[in-house]
Motif scaffolding. Sequence first.
Motif, PDB file in Angstrom:
ATOM      1  N   ARG A  35     131.458  48.013 -21.357  1.00 26.29           N
ATOM      2  CA  ARG A  35     132.532  48.674 -20.619  1.00 26.29           C
ATOM      3  C   ARG A  35     133.893  48.495 -21.306  1.00 26.29           C
ATOM      4  O   ARG A  35     134.924  48.280 -20.664  1.00 26.29           O
ATOM      5  N   ALA A  36     133.871  48.609 -22.608  1.00 24.20           N
ATOM      6  CA  ALA A  36     135.113  48.502 -23.379  1.00 24.20           C
ATOM      7  C   ALA A  36     134.928  49.165 -24.726  1.00 24.20           C
ATOM      8  O   ALA A  36     133.821  49.250 -25.255  1.00 24.20           O
ATOM      9  N   ARG A  37     136.043  49.612 -25.306  1.00 22.07           N
ATOM     10  CA  ARG A  37     136.016  50.337 -26.576  1.00 22.07           C
ATOM     11  C   ARG A  37     136.111  49.356 -27.741  1.00 22.07           C
ATOM     12  O   ARG A  37     136.923  48.424 -27.745  1.00 22.07           O
ATOM     13  N   GLY A  38     135.263  49.566 -28.727  1.00 21.22           N
ATOM     14  CA  GLY A  38     135.287  48.718 -29.914  1.00 21.22           C
ATOM     15  C   GLY A  38     136.410  49.092 -30.857  1.00 21.22           C
ATOM     16  O   GLY A  38     137.072  50.121 -30.705  1.00 21.22           O
ATOM     17  N   PRO A  42     135.301  54.388 -23.448  1.00 18.14           N
ATOM     18  CA  PRO A  42     136.039  53.547 -22.505  1.00 18.14           C
ATOM     19  C   PRO A  42     137.522  53.479 -22.863  1.00 18.14           C
ATOM     20  O   PRO A  42     137.891  53.415 -24.048  1.00 18.14           O
ATOM     21  N   ALA A  43     138.366  53.475 -21.853  1.00 21.87           N
ATOM     22  CA  ALA A  43     139.807  53.436 -22.103  1.00 21.87           C
ATOM     23  C   ALA A  43     140.249  52.054 -22.546  1.00 21.87           C
ATOM     24  O   ALA A  43     141.105  51.904 -23.431  1.00 21.87           O
ATOM     25  N   GLY A  44     139.689  51.024 -21.922  1.00 21.71           N
ATOM     26  CA  GLY A  44     140.098  49.660 -22.263  1.00 21.71           C
ATOM     27  C   GLY A  44     139.511  49.201 -23.577  1.00 21.71           C
ATOM     28  O   GLY A  44     138.374  49.542 -23.919  1.00 21.71           O
ATOM     29  N   ARG A  45     140.274  48.438 -24.314  1.00 26.58           N
ATOM     30  CA  ARG A  45     139.833  47.917 -25.606  1.00 26.58           C
ATOM     31  C   ARG A  45     139.154  46.566 -25.449  1.00 26.58           C
ATOM     32  O   ARG A  45     139.612  45.708 -24.699  1.00 26.58           O
ATOM     33  N   SER A  46     138.044  46.369 -26.171  1.00 32.59           N
ATOM     34  CA  SER A  46     137.395  45.069 -26.202  1.00 32.59           C
ATOM     35  C   SER A  46     138.204  44.111 -27.067  1.00 32.59           C
ATOM     36  O   SER A  46     138.686  44.486 -28.148  1.00 32.59           O
ATOM     37  N   PHE A  98     134.113  60.265 -31.607  1.00 29.39           N
ATOM     38  CA  PHE A  98     132.677  60.474 -31.709  1.00 29.39           C
ATOM     39  C   PHE A  98     132.368  61.842 -31.112  1.00 29.39           C
ATOM     40  O   PHE A  98     132.960  62.236 -30.114  1.00 29.39           O
ATOM     41  N   ARG A  99     131.403  62.537 -31.722  1.00 29.80           N
ATOM     42  CA  ARG A  99     131.048  63.867 -31.246  1.00 29.80           C
ATOM     43  C   ARG A  99     129.574  63.914 -30.866  1.00 29.80           C
ATOM     44  O   ARG A  99     128.745  63.185 -31.410  1.00 29.80           O
TER      45      ARG A  99
END
Length: 540
Positions: free
Chosen positions: A501-504, A283-287, A36-37
């Motif tokens: 707090r997680a990446r989709g 976020p670094a962690g994945r949902s 994303f930019r």
Amino acid sequence: MPPGGEAVGRTGFRFVSLLLASLSLLTTTSLAADEFRSPSLTALRVDWRAALDQLRTEINSRPQVAGDFIFAPRRSVPRYDPRAIPALVQLNAVSSQFFTGIARSAVPVLLPFDAAAYLEAQRSGAPQSLPLSRYQADFNPVDMFDAGPAGYSASFSFEPGAGDGMPSRLFARAVEVQITGSALIYDIADPTGGKGEPVKPLAAAYPDLRRFIREGYVRYAFTRFGVAYVVSIQCLDSVAKPRRLACKEAYPVAERFLKALRVAGGQRMRPLMDVASNVLDRPAGRSADFSYRPSGDIIPNTGYRKQGGHPDVMAYAQIRFPLEKAPAFVRSQSYGKRDRNDGLTAYPWRDNFCESRSFEVWQCAGGYGHQGEDIRAAECPPPGEGRASCDPKQRAVVAVRDAIVIRSARDQAATLEVNSRTEHIRFRYMHMNPQTMNADGLVNGRIVTEGEKIGVVSNYLDHPAGTSMHLHFDVQLFTRDGWIWVSPYITLVSAYERLIRARGREVGPEIAGTPQPVAHALPDDVIKPDLREGSSGEEN
């Protein structure tokens, strides 16, 4: 070098730089599809000397007060100290009685307010009871005014029958006129931008003025003092009717407004800087749960004349998600039955920005679309099992940023405007109940803070229960064509990732049909949805 050659050289250099940056952006985007930019913005250089020259001419037209203004700069104070330009301090002191905070504008504020005429009338003993419209070319007192580091916005109204020499019109209500002046311009690939026709009666006063109809407004765009200004009136390019303003009936009102513009205030500040586009941190962690279909992947055959959507990887602002709690679902409310996925409250999310509507949207194929995204809250879970009570009519809607509210008491929509040294952007909320918003004081001029509750998810569209229970959310940017809509889809994805707090996970058509779970593990206050939801037949 010939006169002006240096300026041309700088302009050419900037054009090449922007072209190379655009090519770089395209290349980067194609190499990393899940990035994303942020947008890039151009900062304009304000010519305050020219603004002071115009103000001097306007003040000198009223000899009785001309001697009161001090135009000689004070060199004993720092350059950007307000006291360095006494005439502006004096002008702001007069205008701030009617336009609160006008000195916060970093650009010269052009308004249909004749400060010199007002001061002369006061000097002559004019009664205080005289209406302000007397000094505003018969425009009513300002309905909304906001000023800040990027510039200013204002709206005025013009009553039927007001103004000497105005042509009669069928439209029976007051006409609202908006103006924005900005030193920040969003750099977007806009093939329809920059067009328009000259207005001959105003050509001498506004040499670069262009008139055009775009996204439901007739607009008059021009440059003065190096600043981009746009005057606009919402109208339809159609036959005049008592309850519908035709653009041809709006022209005389807009042109009267333009003829009446005077320097009303503002303050020289440190120049703004260009803002570069950057890849955003996620976020670094994945949902384990949240997934979304790509931007532009609308439900097949739901675009204007069955055309597709518009891919846009831009997160136009870093915002707080507009619903207080997760889970929430960006899904079509008009064409949900055509989606083969789980329903209106299930992952993956699906873009609905370019769904077919009668609204003009430049980013969508054929020029028509939805203008924003529909967001639905999760259904309340069944009672019991120690769960807190849940009222489906009390799902909180919150401010996405610290902002000023733009909304008259009769409006169904509420808009938040951010006016800073790095942004000039608007966020619009729809389908909340107007009576409730009025009772809560969500009207012009109110300042809200990010995360503050400003309403609840509702179903108001012209009347209660006029649509499904959802929030419509959209984004407008200021450009040389004025305020235009852009896709908020990736902006919302990015905001939601910060909320949970997680990446989709972006899913393509080949796997998006697989049912996805809808409950998050984080955060602790997440509402658990009713998995039976999704069978609603509501279409709006």
